[in-house]
Design a protein around this motif. Structure first.
Motif, PDB file in Angstrom:
ATOM      1  N   PHE A 170      28.776 -17.091  64.882  1.00 38.47           N
ATOM      2  CA  PHE A 170      27.806 -17.938  65.578  1.00 38.47           C
ATOM      3  C   PHE A 170      28.125 -19.424  65.369  1.00 38.47           C
ATOM      4  CE2 PHE A 170      23.777 -20.319  65.491  1.00 38.47           C
ATOM      5  CZ  PHE A 170      23.380 -20.140  66.816  1.00 38.47           C
ATOM      6  N   LEU A 171      28.483 -19.796  64.135  1.00 37.29           N
ATOM      7  CA  LEU A 171      28.865 -21.188  63.878  1.00 37.29           C
ATOM      8  C   LEU A 171      30.155 -21.552  64.604  1.00 37.29           C
ATOM      9  CD1 LEU A 171      28.084 -21.450  60.056  1.00 37.29           C
ATOM     10  CD2 LEU A 171      26.732 -22.341  61.959  1.00 37.29           C
ATOM     11  N   ASN A 172      31.024 -20.577  64.807  1.00 35.55           N
ATOM     12  CA  ASN A 172      32.256 -20.825  65.550  1.00 35.55           C
ATOM     13  C   ASN A 172      31.947 -21.189  67.005  1.00 35.55           C
ATOM     14  OD1 ASN A 172      35.239 -20.643  65.886  1.00 35.55           O
ATOM     15  ND2 ASN A 172      34.700 -18.913  67.209  1.00 35.55           N
ATOM     16  N   VAL A 173      30.907 -20.585  67.572  1.00 35.14           N
ATOM     17  CA  VAL A 173      30.497 -20.942  68.939  1.00 35.14           C
ATOM     18  C   VAL A 173      30.081 -22.409  68.995  1.00 35.14           C
ATOM     19  CG1 VAL A 173      28.815 -20.484  70.759  1.00 35.14           C
ATOM     20  CG2 VAL A 173      29.832 -18.583  69.500  1.00 35.14           C
ATOM     21  N   LEU A 174      29.298 -22.851  68.011  1.00 34.68           N
ATOM     22  CA  LEU A 174      28.864 -24.259  67.989  1.00 34.68           C
ATOM     23  C   LEU A 174      30.038 -25.203  67.784  1.00 34.68           C
ATOM     24  CD1 LEU A 174      25.615 -23.904  65.839  1.00 34.68           C
ATOM     25  CD2 LEU A 174      25.855 -23.865  68.329  1.00 34.68           C
ATOM     26  N   VAL A 226      43.616 -19.397  60.609  1.00 31.30           N
ATOM     27  CA  VAL A 226      44.707 -20.275  61.055  1.00 31.30           C
ATOM     28  C   VAL A 226      44.242 -21.172  62.196  1.00 31.30           C
ATOM     29  CG1 VAL A 226      47.008 -20.314  62.119  1.00 31.30           C
ATOM     30  CG2 VAL A 226      46.500 -18.712  60.259  1.00 31.30           C
ATOM     31  N   GLY A 227      43.507 -20.599  63.170  1.00 26.70           N
ATOM     32  CA  GLY A 227      42.927 -21.418  64.249  1.00 26.70           C
ATOM     33  C   GLY A 227      43.937 -21.859  65.284  1.00 26.70           C
ATOM     34  N   ILE A 228      44.586 -20.897  65.911  1.00 23.21           N
ATOM     35  CA  ILE A 228      45.532 -21.227  66.974  1.00 23.21           C
ATOM     36  C   ILE A 228      44.747 -21.774  68.171  1.00 23.21           C
ATOM     37  CG2 ILE A 228      47.306 -20.281  68.525  1.00 23.21           C
ATOM     38  CD1 ILE A 228      47.795 -18.111  66.423  1.00 23.21           C
ATOM     39  N   PRO A 229      45.154 -22.920  68.740  1.00 25.91           N
ATOM     40  CA  PRO A 229      44.426 -23.496  69.880  1.00 25.91           C
ATOM     41  C   PRO A 229      44.376 -22.548  71.076  1.00 25.91           C
ATOM     42  CG  PRO A 229      45.909 -25.122  68.928  1.00 25.91           C
ATOM     43  CD  PRO A 229      46.239 -23.804  68.271  1.00 25.91           C
ATOM     44  N   LYS A 230      43.240 -22.592  71.763  1.00 28.13           N
ATOM     45  CA  LYS A 230      42.955 -21.804  72.958  1.00 28.13           C
ATOM     46  C   LYS A 230      42.893 -20.295  72.669  1.00 28.13           C
ATOM     47  CE  LYS A 230      44.779 -25.228  76.182  1.00 28.13           C
ATOM     48  NZ  LYS A 230      45.668 -25.509  77.333  1.00 28.13           N
ATOM     49  N   TRP A 231      42.558 -19.960  71.415  1.00 23.30           N
ATOM     50  CA  TRP A 231      42.304 -18.566  71.056  1.00 23.30           C
ATOM     51  C   TRP A 231      40.830 -18.329  70.737  1.00 23.30           C
ATOM     52  CZ3 TRP A 231      46.172 -14.885  68.399  1.00 23.30           C
ATOM     53  CH2 TRP A 231      47.402 -14.942  69.046  1.00 23.30           C
ATOM     54  N   GLY A 232      40.027 -19.354  70.910  1.00 23.39           N
ATOM     55  CA  GLY A 232      38.596 -19.231  70.683  1.00 23.39           C
ATOM     56  C   GLY A 232      38.172 -19.266  69.234  1.00 23.39           C
ATOM     57  N   ASN A 233      39.014 -19.837  68.347  1.00 24.15           N
ATOM     58  CA  ASN A 233      38.690 -19.886  66.925  1.00 24.15           C
ATOM     59  C   ASN A 233      38.812 -21.308  66.398  1.00 24.15           C
ATOM     60  OD1 ASN A 233      38.493 -16.969  66.728  1.00 24.15           O
ATOM     61  ND2 ASN A 233      40.737 -16.949  66.851  1.00 24.15           N
ATOM     62  N   SER A 234      37.817 -21.731  65.648  1.00 25.49           N
ATOM     63  CA  SER A 234      37.827 -23.071  65.069  1.00 25.49           C
ATOM     64  C   SER A 234      38.457 -22.997  63.683  1.00 25.49           C
ATOM     65  CB  SER A 234      36.397 -23.626  64.985  1.00 25.49           C
ATOM     66  OG  SER A 234      36.386 -24.889  64.365  1.00 25.49           O
ATOM     67  N   GLY A 235      39.801 -22.830  63.661  1.00 24.13           N
ATOM     68  CA  GLY A 235      40.510 -22.729  62.397  1.00 24.13           C
ATOM     69  C   GLY A 235      41.088 -24.049  61.940  1.00 24.13           C
ATOM     70  N   TRP A 236      42.005 -23.956  60.963  1.00 25.22           N
ATOM     71  CA  TRP A 236      42.526 -25.174  60.358  1.00 25.22           C
ATOM     72  C   TRP A 236      43.426 -25.961  61.311  1.00 25.22           C
ATOM     73  CZ3 TRP A 236      40.147 -26.941  56.402  1.00 25.22           C
ATOM     74  CH2 TRP A 236      39.539 -26.075  55.488  1.00 25.22           C
TER      75      TRP A 236
END
Length: 335
Positions: free
Chosen positions: A167-171, A240-250
């Protein structure tokens, strides 16, 4: 010459030596003293004891223990009584708890019980006015043994933390999208991951481990391990947070430091949450595996449970009967 004239052959005067006055007085006093002598008198026994204690009086005296022995005996008795009272209170509490659970089971409506005997589904805890009813029954104290209860609760807390992180990842992805419009795909995918992975993770790896600890099921253990390995891999990708994968990673959060520091900080917080998820998942996977080794589960038992479950499943039996009847009907028509 008178002495010579005496007759030597005449009997001399008969003289009794004991008739002497001094000897008579001495002998009479001695005999009197002997007659009056009492060897058991108090005067004669004064050398040995001053008083004589009667046997009856001496034997009637009670035996008296020392004060220290009496106090230690009283302390031991008091300690034993306190322990008995404490054990009785614990037994009464357990009896009251069992009575309460029994009353709860009796008060449950049998019409709403689903696949759990007379147990009413209680998860998710939804209001009674809500149109959707709970789908599962969950009670750690009642269904999970004591030695597995703690690890099972930790798996449940991991699932809750996993859902909160999504849920925090959505924000965070929304902030990412507002800072740079080209990352709108991340925001869309983050919504999809939250809607999809929250219920799927509950059904695919939390419920299997709950069932495994509840009924010591080898098949549930193997199913959990198979799915949870993929979940750990997903946690690593999200961290890891690869861009455009929907994850707010590093990687995504660090790339935003030069563009928008506030958004980068928010994304780093979510990246930290994904990291904690990955670490906890690895630790709990090892703990579950150690518990699994102590249960005596094996792959052979898992195969037996799977075959037994498939053969006794009503849906599978109905489908097999329908397929067999269709095959027989088709062969008759062909003839």
């Amino acid at each position: 010459m008178s002495g010579l004239d005496s007759n030597p052959f005449v009997d001399p005067v008969d003289i009794n030596p004991f008739q002497d006055a001094s000897i008579t007085q001495a002998t009479s006093g001695a005999s009197k003293n002997v007659e009056d002598y009492n060897p058991f008198s108090a005067t004669e026994m004064g050398t040995y004891s001053e008083t004589t204690i009667p046997i009856s009086a001496a034997s009637s005296q009670p035996a008296i223990l020392p004060t220290s022995v009496e106090q230690s005996a009283q302390a031991s008795a008091a300690t034993g009584q306190a322990n008995l009272i404490k054990q009785q209170e614990e037994l009464e509490k357990k009896a009251a708890e069992l009575d309460r659970k029994e009353k709860e089971l009796q008060n449950r409506s049998p019409g709403r019980a689903l696949n759990t005997g007379n147990k009413e589904n209680n998860w998710p805890p939804l209001p009674k006015i809500f149109p959707v009813k709970p789908c599962f029954y969950q009670d750690f104290d009642e269904e999970i043994p004591d030695e597995y209860r703690r690890i099972c609760k930790r798996m449940y807390y991991l699932w809750m933390f996993h859902s909160a992180t999504l849920f925090l990842n959505v924000l965070a992805c929304l902030a990412y999208f507002t800072a740079d419009s080209q990352y709108g795909v991340d925001f869309g995918l983050s919504i999809l991951w939250f809607i999809l992975f929250t219920p799927v993770s509950f059904i695919c790896w939390y419920r299997p481990v709950y069932k495994a600890f509840r009924s010591d099921s080898s098949f549930s253990f193997f199913f959990f391990f198979f799915v949870f390995f993929f979940q750990v891999a997903v946690y690593i990708i999200q961290t890891v947070g690869i861009p455009k994968w929907g994850n707010s990673g590093w990687i995504s959060s660090i790339s935003m430091i030069g563009k928008n520091l506030a958004v980068a900080v928010v994304m780093m917080v979510v990246a930290g949450f994904f990291t904690v998820n990955a670490v906890l998942a690895v630790i709990l996977l090892k703990m579950v595996h150690s518990k699994y080794r102590n249960t005596g589960a094996s792959f052979t038992k898992a195969q037996q449970e799977f075959s037994t479950g498939v053969m006794t499943n009503r849906t599978v039996q109905t489908a097999a009967a329908s397929a067999a009847s269709s095959a027989v009907f088709g062969s008759n028509q062909g003839n």
